[in-house]
Design an enzyme around this catalytic site. Structure first.
Site, short mmCIF file in Angstrom:
data_model
loop_
_atom_site.label_atom_id
_atom_site.label_comp_id
_atom_site.label_asym_id
_atom_site.label_seq_id
_atom_site.Cartn_x
_atom_site.Cartn_y
_atom_site.Cartn_z
N GLU A 202 0.56 -1.03 -0.04
CA GLU A 202 -0.34 0.18 -0.72
C GLU A 202 1.23 1.02 0.01
O GLU A 202 0.72 2.02 -0.55
CB GLU A 202 -0.74 -0.05 1.28
CG GLU A 202 -2.35 1.04 1.04
CD GLU A 202 -2.08 2.59 1.81
OE1 GLU A 202 -2.32 3.18 1.37
OE2 GLU A 202 -0.05 2.80 1.90
N GLU A 203 2.23 1.52 0.69
CA GLU A 203 2.78 2.31 1.01
C GLU A 203 3.17 3.16 -0.21
O GLU A 203 4.06 3.59 -0.18
CB GLU A 203 3.61 1.88 1.95
CG GLU A 203 3.01 2.04 3.40
CD GLU A 203 2.18 3.32 4.00
OE1 GLU A 203 2.21 4.46 3.64
OE2 GLU A 203 1.51 2.89 5.45
N ASP A 225 -7.57 2.12 7.94
CA ASP A 225 -6.36 2.81 7.58
C ASP A 225 -6.08 4.06 8.47
O ASP A 225 -7.50 3.97 9.25
CB ASP A 225 -5.98 3.19 6.54
CG ASP A 225 -4.46 3.64 6.52
OD1 ASP A 225 -3.60 3.78 6.84
OD2 ASP A 225 -4.11 2.78 4.93
N HIS A 313 3.78 8.06 10.30
CA HIS A 313 4.94 7.63 9.69
C HIS A 313 6.54 8.03 10.58
O HIS A 313 7.40 8.29 9.99
CB HIS A 313 5.23 8.00 8.40
CG HIS A 313 4.56 7.61 7.22
ND1 HIS A 313 4.99 7.78 6.20
CD2 HIS A 313 3.40 6.68 7.69
CE1 HIS A 313 3.75 7.10 5.52
NE2 HIS A 313 3.08 6.66 6.54
ZN ZN Z 1 -1.75 3.65 6.01
#
Ligand code: ZN
Length: 345
Positions: A202-203, A225, A313
């Site tokens: 996904e990233e 998410d 992140h």
């Molecule tokens: Zn995510």
């Protein structure tokens, strides 16, 4: 909250494209919650809990951001290429784990002069990822024997769990995976056809969700998410996206998808009916698996349901327990009643 499951999910390495370990961990947890589960060619875990319909794809990505070892110098120091998006300022002097012949703990340090030797010019220069190196705390020979170009590297930090909150690297999106598993457990009687997909890559561009949606041909896609909680000192309240403690975030739009308004209405209804704390969210930058699912084949109505987190992140992503529980509740109650959902314009 199932603390043990949470800790297992956030502590298992699995950067984009190298999801082997986390896939095995999730497979273990998922298999008893569905009628069947398989791994597709890209590495997505695709489960099915049979039902009458509609067919609902529930996607949460197992991959995380990280690095690949890109260079090993004569002294045994490593350089890395990022997999996914990092703010280099948050990486200086963090710990990582390098998956070589064994797992090695590494220290991420900036390749600049030590602070005592910095002049004014040096200290103004922003750190870039190319400036960072990894010190594996072992002799160069041993490094060269046991670590190769291309070995995956993950952020390393013990998860913290209190009565109120959790913090760890990789709440994005192991918290989504947690919510998916917990909601499947909590939703006992479901008549809709449920297809949980724990997606890969996904990233780096929603790759696993895109291909698995093509294979599954769902009637509805739901991405689970995390989203940005910008309720912080110095931040503009008009741009905070979401706030911790305000409950499950019903996504309206992000840069990859616009949620189907009928699904938005249904989720709002369910939240009101069961008195589940919730907030509406628009994410100006960044997307979720919903963006991949929405554009599959001739198109799929989608929505994103998110858990708000701070410090996205970084090694210290943080969420509050009440939001996690509200999100589990919302997803479980939605799928329990989803069999009568008819999306005709
Ligand atoms: Zn995510």
């Amino acid at each position: 909250m199932d603390t043990e499951l949470f800790k297992k999910l956030v502590s298992t390495p699995g950067i984009s494209g190298r999801e082997e370990r986390i896939r095995a961990t999730v497979m273990d947890e998922l298999k008893d919650l569905v009628d069947s589960v398989s791994v597709d060619d890209l590495g997505n875990l695709v489960g099915v809990r049979h039902g009458k319909g509609p067919k609902i794809m529930l996607a949460a990505h197992m991959d995380s951001i990280g690095f690949l070892v890109s260079h090993i110098d004569d002294n045994g120091f490593l350089r890395v290429s990022p997999v996914g998006g990092f703010d280099p300022r948050t990486l200086v002097m963090q710990r990582v784990v390098v998956l070589g012949q064994q797992d090695y703990v590494g220290l991420l340090a900036p390749a600049t002069k030590p602070i005592h030797l910095l002049d004014a010019e040096d200290s103004k220069r922003p750190t870039k990822i190319e400036d960072l190196f990894i010190d594996l705390m072992m002799p160069a020979e041993e490094v060269k024997e046991n670590v190769s170009i291309g070995d995956p590297v993950s952020l390393l930090r013990s998860p913290v769990v209190t009565d109120h909150a959790v913090s760890a690297p990789y709440l994005d999106d192991r918290l989504g995976v947690y919510v998916l598993l917990a909601a499947l457990r909590a939703a006992s009687s479901t008549e809709a056809e449920l297809c949980p997909v724990i997606s890969v890559q996904e990233e780096v561009g929603l790759r696993g969700a895109t291909t698995s949606a093509f294979g599954l041909q769902p009637d509805i896609g739901i991405a689970l998410d995390v989203t940005i909680a910008g309720d912080l000192p110095g931040a503009d309240k008009t741009q905070q996206v979401s706030a911790l403690g305000d409950g499950a975030a019903i996504g309206l739009m992000d840069s990859g998808s616009i949620s189907d308004p009928r699904l938005v209405d249904r989720f709002k209804q369910v939240a009101q009916q069961y008195d589940i704390n919730h907030q509406l969210e628009i994410l100006p930058r960044g997307g979720t698996d919903a963006g991949g699912i929405q554009l599959s084949r001739a198109g799929v109505p989608v929505i994103t349901i998110s858990i708000p987190i701070r410090y996205v992140h970084t090694s210290n992503e943080m969420a509050v327990v009440s939001d996690i529980e509200a999100t589990v509740d919302l997803v479980a109650r939605f799928v329990e009643g989803a069999h009568d959902l008819e999306l005709q314009w």
